[in-house]
Design a protein around this motif. Structure first.
Motif, PDB file in Angstrom:
ATOM      1  N   LYS A 151      22.063   7.517  -7.027  1.00 32.06           N
ATOM      2  CA  LYS A 151      22.789   7.318  -6.427  1.00 32.06           C
ATOM      3  C   LYS A 151      24.034   7.728  -6.190  1.00 32.06           C
ATOM      4  O   LYS A 151      24.673   7.799  -4.971  1.00 32.06           O
ATOM      5  CB  LYS A 151      23.253   5.975  -6.191  1.00 32.06           C
ATOM      6  CG  LYS A 151      22.617   4.660  -6.060  1.00 32.06           C
ATOM      7  CD  LYS A 151      22.454   3.418  -6.009  1.00 32.06           C
ATOM      8  CE  LYS A 151      21.782   2.423  -5.451  1.00 32.06           C
ATOM      9  NZ  LYS A 151      22.420   0.753  -6.071  1.00 32.06           N
ATOM     10  N   LEU A 152      24.455   8.848  -7.101  1.00 33.31           N
ATOM     11  CA  LEU A 152      25.706   9.455  -7.104  1.00 33.31           C
ATOM     12  C   LEU A 152      25.321  10.841  -5.836  1.00 33.31           C
ATOM     13  O   LEU A 152      24.897  11.495  -5.162  1.00 33.31           O
ATOM     14  CB  LEU A 152      25.278  11.118  -8.442  1.00 33.31           C
ATOM     15  CG  LEU A 152      26.312  11.810  -8.448  1.00 33.31           C
ATOM     16  CD1 LEU A 152      27.534  10.595  -9.192  1.00 33.31           C
ATOM     17  CD2 LEU A 152      26.311  12.175  -9.342  1.00 33.31           C
ATOM     18  N   ARG A 153      26.628  10.014  -5.683  1.00 31.52           N
ATOM     19  CA  ARG A 153      27.404  11.366  -4.406  1.00 31.52           C
ATOM     20  C   ARG A 153      28.209  12.754  -4.388  1.00 31.52           C
ATOM     21  O   ARG A 153      28.397  13.434  -4.027  1.00 31.52           O
ATOM     22  CB  ARG A 153      27.853  10.387  -3.102  1.00 31.52           C
ATOM     23  CG  ARG A 153      26.832   8.740  -2.644  1.00 31.52           C
ATOM     24  CD  ARG A 153      27.951   8.270  -1.958  1.00 31.52           C
ATOM     25  NE  ARG A 153      27.054   7.083  -1.362  1.00 31.52           N
ATOM     26  CZ  ARG A 153      27.733   6.410  -0.282  1.00 31.52           C
ATOM     27  NH1 ARG A 153      28.921   6.051  -0.119  1.00 31.52           N
ATOM     28  NH2 ARG A 153      26.799   5.127  -0.487  1.00 31.52           N
ATOM     29  N   PHE A 154      28.749  11.794  -5.660  1.00 31.78           N
ATOM     30  CA  PHE A 154      29.918  13.469  -5.340  1.00 31.78           C
ATOM     31  C   PHE A 154      29.699  13.510  -7.392  1.00 31.78           C
ATOM     32  O   PHE A 154      30.349  13.106  -8.053  1.00 31.78           O
ATOM     33  CB  PHE A 154      30.819  12.963  -5.564  1.00 31.78           C
ATOM     34  CG  PHE A 154      32.640  13.721  -5.952  1.00 31.78           C
ATOM     35  CD1 PHE A 154      33.240  14.867  -5.162  1.00 31.78           C
ATOM     36  CD2 PHE A 154      33.322  14.034  -6.918  1.00 31.78           C
ATOM     37  CE1 PHE A 154      34.254  15.056  -5.597  1.00 31.78           C
ATOM     38  CE2 PHE A 154      34.332  15.115  -7.313  1.00 31.78           C
ATOM     39  CZ  PHE A 154      34.485  15.740  -6.336  1.00 31.78           C
ATOM     40  N   LEU A 155      29.782  15.263  -7.624  1.00 34.07           N
ATOM     41  CA  LEU A 155      29.508  15.642  -8.714  1.00 34.07           C
ATOM     42  C   LEU A 155      30.385  16.877  -8.930  1.00 34.07           C
ATOM     43  O   LEU A 155      30.929  17.652  -7.500  1.00 34.07           O
ATOM     44  CB  LEU A 155      28.453  15.552  -9.020  1.00 34.07           C
ATOM     45  CG  LEU A 155      27.970  16.897 -10.277  1.00 34.07           C
ATOM     46  CD1 LEU A 155      28.526  16.397 -11.550  1.00 34.07           C
ATOM     47  CD2 LEU A 155      26.020  16.892 -10.336  1.00 34.07           C
ATOM     48  N   ASN A 156      31.387  17.360  -9.618  1.00 34.40           N
ATOM     49  CA  ASN A 156      32.333  18.425  -9.084  1.00 34.40           C
ATOM     50  C   ASN A 156      31.731  18.836 -11.645  1.00 34.40           C
ATOM     51  O   ASN A 156      31.993  18.162 -11.905  1.00 34.40           O
ATOM     52  CB  ASN A 156      33.566  17.401  -9.465  1.00 34.40           C
ATOM     53  CG  ASN A 156      34.523  18.995  -9.650  1.00 34.40           C
ATOM     54  OD1 ASN A 156      33.998  20.038 -10.189  1.00 34.40           O
ATOM     55  ND2 ASN A 156      35.782  18.505  -9.199  1.00 34.40           N
ATOM     56  N   LEU A 157      31.945  20.588 -10.911  1.00 33.57           N
ATOM     57  CA  LEU A 157      31.653  20.745 -12.254  1.00 33.57           C
ATOM     58  C   LEU A 157      32.263  22.081 -12.035  1.00 33.57           C
ATOM     59  O   LEU A 157      31.702  22.801 -13.609  1.00 33.57           O
ATOM     60  CB  LEU A 157      29.877  21.482 -12.713  1.00 33.57           C
ATOM     61  CG  LEU A 157      28.956  20.405 -13.180  1.00 33.57           C
ATOM     62  CD1 LEU A 157      27.816  20.578 -12.647  1.00 33.57           C
ATOM     63  CD2 LEU A 157      29.388  19.253 -14.113  1.00 33.57           C
ATOM     64  N   SER A 158      33.333  22.722 -11.670  1.00 30.83           N
ATOM     65  CA  SER A 158      33.942  22.922 -11.605  1.00 30.83           C
ATOM     66  C   SER A 158      34.751  23.830 -12.821  1.00 30.83           C
ATOM     67  O   SER A 158      35.109  22.825 -13.708  1.00 30.83           O
ATOM     68  CB  SER A 158      35.017  23.775 -10.505  1.00 30.83           C
ATOM     69  OG  SER A 158      36.389  21.946 -10.552  1.00 30.83           O
ATOM     70  N   ALA A 159      35.080  24.793 -12.698  1.00 35.23           N
ATOM     71  CA  ALA A 159      35.942  25.595 -13.996  1.00 35.23           C
ATOM     72  C   ALA A 159      34.963  24.778 -15.193  1.00 35.23           C
ATOM     73  O   ALA A 159      35.822  24.630 -16.357  1.00 35.23           O
ATOM     74  CB  ALA A 159      37.249  24.827 -14.137  1.00 35.23           C
ATOM     75  N   ASN A 160      33.965  25.444 -15.206  1.00 36.31           N
ATOM     76  CA  ASN A 160      33.257  24.892 -17.213  1.00 36.31           C
ATOM     77  C   ASN A 160      32.604  26.271 -17.466  1.00 36.31           C
ATOM     78  O   ASN A 160      33.771  27.864 -16.885  1.00 36.31           O
ATOM     79  CB  ASN A 160      32.245  24.203 -16.576  1.00 36.31           C
ATOM     80  CG  ASN A 160      32.818  22.855 -16.660  1.00 36.31           C
ATOM     81  OD1 ASN A 160      32.818  22.054 -17.896  1.00 36.31           O
ATOM     82  ND2 ASN A 160      32.542  22.408 -15.791  1.00 36.31           N
ATOM     83  N   GLU A 161      31.880  26.248 -18.101  1.00 35.98           N
ATOM     84  CA  GLU A 161      31.322  28.151 -18.172  1.00 35.98           C
ATOM     85  C   GLU A 161      30.138  27.943 -18.303  1.00 35.98           C
ATOM     86  O   GLU A 161      28.955  28.112 -19.519  1.00 35.98           O
ATOM     87  CB  GLU A 161      31.898  28.069 -20.453  1.00 35.98           C
ATOM     88  CG  GLU A 161      33.060  28.058 -20.219  1.00 35.98           C
ATOM     89  CD  GLU A 161      33.822  28.639 -21.485  1.00 35.98           C
ATOM     90  OE1 GLU A 161      32.403  28.536 -22.469  1.00 35.98           O
ATOM     91  OE2 GLU A 161      34.972  28.300 -21.878  1.00 35.98           O
ATOM     92  N   LEU A 162      29.414  27.341 -17.660  1.00 36.34           N
ATOM     93  CA  LEU A 162      27.951  27.779 -17.089  1.00 36.34           C
ATOM     94  C   LEU A 162      27.240  28.722 -16.653  1.00 36.34           C
ATOM     95  O   LEU A 162      27.734  29.871 -17.130  1.00 36.34           O
ATOM     96  CB  LEU A 162      27.911  27.179 -14.864  1.00 36.34           C
ATOM     97  CG  LEU A 162      28.183  25.475 -14.676  1.00 36.34           C
ATOM     98  CD1 LEU A 162      27.982  25.586 -13.785  1.00 36.34           C
ATOM     99  CD2 LEU A 162      27.540  25.034 -16.145  1.00 36.34           C
ATOM    100  N   GLN A 163      26.423  29.081 -17.476  1.00 35.77           N
ATOM    101  CA  GLN A 163      25.704  30.388 -17.976  1.00 35.77           C
ATOM    102  C   GLN A 163      25.128  31.203 -16.297  1.00 35.77           C
ATOM    103  O   GLN A 163      25.399  30.474 -15.450  1.00 35.77           O
ATOM    104  CB  GLN A 163      23.480  29.616 -18.010  1.00 35.77           C
ATOM    105  CG  GLN A 163      23.903  29.169 -19.772  1.00 35.77           C
ATOM    106  CD  GLN A 163      22.260  28.445 -19.471  1.00 35.77           C
ATOM    107  OE1 GLN A 163      21.869  29.294 -18.608  1.00 35.77           O
ATOM    108  NE2 GLN A 163      22.310  28.428 -20.208  1.00 35.77           N
ATOM    109  N   PRO A 164      25.341  32.805 -16.769  1.00 36.53           N
ATOM    110  CA  PRO A 164      25.411  33.472 -15.900  1.00 36.53           C
ATOM    111  C   PRO A 164      24.378  33.256 -14.369  1.00 36.53           C
ATOM    112  O   PRO A 164      25.025  33.496 -13.514  1.00 36.53           O
ATOM    113  CB  PRO A 164      25.515  35.090 -16.554  1.00 36.53           C
ATOM    114  CG  PRO A 164      26.076  34.519 -17.813  1.00 36.53           C
ATOM    115  CD  PRO A 164      25.499  33.493 -17.674  1.00 36.53           C
ATOM    116  N   SER A 165      23.394  32.776 -14.713  1.00 32.28           N
ATOM    117  CA  SER A 165      22.193  32.701 -13.747  1.00 32.28           C
ATOM    118  C   SER A 165      21.690  30.974 -13.551  1.00 32.28           C
ATOM    119  O   SER A 165      21.419  29.846 -14.806  1.00 32.28           O
ATOM    120  CB  SER A 165      21.436  33.353 -14.052  1.00 32.28           C
ATOM    121  OG  SER A 165      19.472  33.211 -13.566  1.00 32.28           O
ATOM    122  N   LEU A 166      21.740  30.135 -12.587  1.00 32.29           N
ATOM    123  CA  LEU A 166      21.504  29.131 -12.438  1.00 32.29           C
ATOM    124  C   LEU A 166      20.128  29.322 -11.528  1.00 32.29           C
ATOM    125  O   LEU A 166      19.848  29.718  -9.936  1.00 32.29           O
ATOM    126  CB  LEU A 166      22.809  28.344 -11.566  1.00 32.29           C
ATOM    127  CG  LEU A 166      22.507  26.408 -10.670  1.00 32.29           C
ATOM    128  CD1 LEU A 166      21.967  26.097 -12.062  1.00 32.29           C
ATOM    129  CD2 LEU A 166      23.315  26.546 -10.199  1.00 32.29           C
TER     130      LEU A 166
END
Length: 814
Positions: free
Chosen positions: A204-219
């Protein structure tokens, strides 16, 4: 009886002593308890949770605010008496530890705010008693890890904030108990790894904010977002992403907003956005994209806003936006674009906001199509102002594409003069060779009617059809700059002109000068002897140079116009002036600008146009309406293009009770006057909006002020008249007028006895009115008063005289 009364009084006193007065509710120290259901202890310098035992009924408290203090620990008994609590605020403290039984008695709590503290972990089981909790803020802490039991028991949670922590990874199924979660904030952490099942059970999730993190270079893994079938907003900005794999978002059919700005993306897979049929806004600004795959945007049929600013795009494929039929806003600013195809935006009829500023535009023939498209859409009112500022060549640096004409865009080499269109219904016409060797079929009504048929031996080539406007523009270019014709690059059968003959002929005149020749009338023999040979001075029957059908046809057409103009001049018919300069059009042709029907949010503008003629190659005159609030800087950043033969326009969406300045100017052949003299401007003030409190009816205000002033004047006159009437009535009641003062001096002599006559000092005084009674006066008197003031009505003779003397002594003694 008296004894009975005494006994009764003693019983009443004993009863009062037996029942003590009701205890007043005691508020915790430094707190505010004005409302019985709200306990306010915010910003009170507290170092521990106040005791609530002094409250008469702690079960009635619904809101408890403890934010902005110095609380470090929460014990197990701080809230055990607040069983009905709905909202608990512990933000902006120094809490490092939460006892596992802190919230054991708060089964009805709905909102818990723990943000901006020093929490390092959420111990499993601590939040389990909060079955009805809907909002949980744990942002701005030092939480470094989450376990599977951190959110156990929070089945009703709707919003969770974990941003601003030190999370490094999201374990699998960490949010599994949150089946009703709608909003999840994970921005500003240190997340590097997203497990395949990190968002499991979040359907049921509608909003997800993952900004300003250190995610891997490739998604690359599409399974990461697979459980989020209801997600509508996904923010992945300000990470370190460099590559997007194919179909990474294919399991998000309801996604409406995707933000990837501020990353380091250099490559996007052609199928990176596959499956996003419902996406309405895509933000890719601030990356390192140098090119876009042709099929990248094909799945985005519902896209309305696209931001590609701040990248390194140097070229775009002509069909990159071919599938974006609903696109309304597009930003390409701050890239490295130098040219764009004229029909690159043709498949987006809803586009109204386009930002092309901040690029290194090269204003040559490659921008003709873009300029033509912008002019057409401006004339239809579809597009807002687009700024395309030239950087190259140096002669045009700093100028805007809107103010350039086709002659200034002749430099450069173009492979095609205009975009391809379908042929007309009248059937194919004889193809003509272009500057690139292709065969072009002219439309009906163009110069093709005067061209001779091509030889049968010349090979027919497959070419494109030019519309009427493009055909006239092409003929104008061929006439305006003869040196730009590269006849050697054309197809076989065309001869290259002699360079010596071209040099002897001199520079070719401007096409507008050629059209203005008929206005001068027939040449005299003297003028004809000194006239230089020009393409239009030759008779119509002179054989044109071979091998140039376009130029020959244009010359024949101009010669026919000259003959027609000369015939009309000989017949005595006055022709209207021929105007080809936009500045002259504004100065001599445009007139009588008026403003009509001004409302609260709209106004009608009307103008008149004197009779004139326009060059056939330029077409009819259009108009551009500029309007803005009076005194606005910079001026006229909004304007609207109007179609031909229009003499009025209606401005809408204006602000009520605001002054505006409206100007109109002509547009000839896509050009406007660069001087912009604003000869035809008018000011207007919109009416106040109905029901607006700030609007003032100045006419009514002036009438009220005038009425108040008139009332004040009447009151002043009435006061003066009443005072005057009182004086008159008082004088009549006394029976005579008072004696006026004639002399003001002092003899400094003592008061002597009263006599029957008048002193010698007053012998020369005569009153202006006759007096019946003579009043005895002393020499020491300074002022004459009515006699009755000094007469004693009670007696006469010597006794009366003595009493009058005593009276004078008392009244005038120093």
């Amino acid at each position: 009886m008296e004894a009975a009364r005494a006994v009764r009084f003693l019983l009443v006193v004993c009863g009062c002593l037996a029942f003590p007065p009701r205890a007043q509710p005691v508020c915790p120290e430094r707190c505010d308890c004005q409302h019985p259901q709200h306990l306010l202890c915010t910003n009170r310098g507290l170092r521990a949770v106040p005791k609530t035992s002094s409250l008469p009924s702690p079960q009635d408290v619904l809101t408890y605010s403890l934010g902005g203090n110095f609380i470090t620990n929460i014990t197990a008994f701080d809230f055990h008496r607040l069983g009905q609590l709905r909202r608990l605020d512990l933000q902006y403290n120094q809490i490092r530890f939460l006892h596992p039984k802190t919230f054991e008695k708060l089964s009805r709590l709905e909102e818990l705010y723990l943000g901006n503290n020093l929490l390092q972990a959420l111990v499993p089981g601590t939040l389990a008693p909060l079955r009805k909790l809907r909002i949980l803020y744990a942002n701005g802490n030092e939480i470094g890890r989450l376990s599977r039991g951190s959110f156990e028991g929070l089945e009703s949670l709707v919003k969770l904030r974990l941003d601003g922590n030190a999370l490094g990874a999201l374990p699998d199924a960490v949010f599994a108990p949150l089946g009703n979660l709608l909003y999840l904030h994970l921005e500003s952490n240190r997340i590097r790894f997203l497990g395949k099942n990190a968002f499991a059970q979040l359907g049921k999730l509608r909003f997800l904010n993952l900004s300003a993190n250190e995610l891997q270079p490739s998604l690359r893994h599409a399974a990461t977002f697979a459980p989020l079938r209801s997600l509508s907003t996904l923010i992945l900005s300000a990470n370190s992403l460099q590559h997007l794999g194919p179909r990474v978002f294919q399991h998000l059919p309801r996604l409406g907003l995707l933000s990837l700005r501020g990353n380091q993306l250099t490559h996007l897979a052609p199928e990176a956005f596959w499956g996003l049929e419902a996406l309405r806004e895509l933000r890719l600004e601030g990356n390192r994209l140098s090119q876009l795959p042709v099929a990248l945007l094909q799945p985005l049929h519902s896209l309305e806003a696209l931001d590609l600013s701040g990248n390194a795009l140097s070229a775009l494929h002509p069909t990159i936006f071919g599938h974006l039929g609903r696109l309304r806003e597009l930003s390409l600013r701050d890239n490295e674009l130098s040219a764009l195809s004229g029909d690159i935006f043709a498949a987006s009829p809803a586009l109204y906001r386009l930002d092309l500023d901040g690029n290194g535009w090269t204003c040559d023939c490659r921008l003709r199509g873009l300029k033509r498209w912008m002019g057409d859409w401006h004339s239809q009112g579809r597009l807002l102002t687009v700024f395309v500022q030239c950087r190259h060549p140096p002669a045009l640096r700093g100028k805007y594409l809107d103010y350039l004409d086709d002659q200034q865009l002749q430099n450069g080499s173009c492979a095609d003069l205009s975009p391809s269109v379908s042929p007309t219904a009248e059937g194919p016409r004889a193809p003509l060779p272009t500057a690139t060797g292709e065969a072009v079929a002219p439309p009906a009504g163009s110069l093709s009617e005067e061209l001779p048929p091509q030889p049968q031996s010349q090979p027919q080539q497959h070419g494109r059809f030019l519309p009427g406007v493009a055909w006239d523009a092409a003929a104008r270019e061929l006439l305006g700059n003869r040196s730009a014709l590269k006849l050697s690059r054309r197809g076989p059968g065309l001869q290259q002109p002699d360079p010596s003959a071209a040099a002897a002929a001199g520079p070719a005149p401007h096409p507008l000068d050629l059209l203005q020749k008929p206005e001068r009338g027939p040449l005299t023999p003297a003028d004809a002897a000194h006239a230089k040979p020009t393409p239009t001075s030759a008779p119509a029957s002179a054989p044109p140079p071979a091998g140039d059908p376009w130029q020959r046809a244009a010359k024949q057409r101009l010669a026919a116009q000259q003959q027609e103009s000369a015939a009309q001049s000989d017949g005595g018919v006055a022709l209207p002036p021929l105007v080809s300069d936009p500045c002259d059009f504004n100065k001599f042709i445009l007139c009588n600008l008026t403003v009509e029907a001004v409302g609260a949010d709209s106004a009608s503008v009307r103008w008149a146009v004197r009779q004139h003629r326009s060059p056939p190659l330029l077409g009819g005159a259009r108009f551009r309406l500029l309007f803005d609030r009076f005194g606005q800087q910079p001026k006229f950043h909004r304007f609207v293009y109007l179609p031909e033969r229009s003499d009025s326009a209606t401005l809408r969406e204006l602000r009520g009770d605001t002054p505006y300045l409206v100007c109109v100017e002509g547009v000839l052949g896509g050009r406007v006057c660069p001087v912009a003299p604003r000869d035809h401007c008018a000011g207007l003030v919109t009416l106040p909006e109905p029901g607006s409190r700030s609007s003032v009816d100045y006419q009514l205000l002036i009438l009220v002020l005038l009425a108040v002033n008139a009332l004040l004047v009447l009151l002043a006159l009435a006061a003066w008249a009443s005072r005057w009437l009182r004086r008159k009535l008082r004088a009549r009641r006394k029976g005579g007028a008072p004696v006026h003062v004639r002399h003001m001096y002092s003899t400094r002599r003592p008061l002597r006895s009263m006599g029957t006559g008048v002193s010698a000092d007053f012998s020369g005084f005569q009153s202006h009115r006759p007096r019946t009674t003579v009043c005895a006066l002393s020499e020491a008197d300074l002022i004459e008063f009515p006699c009755d003031r000094f007469m004693d009505s009670g007696g006469g003779g010597t006794g009366g005289s003595l009493r009058r003397e005593d009276h004078l002594l008392q009244r005038f003694a120093d």
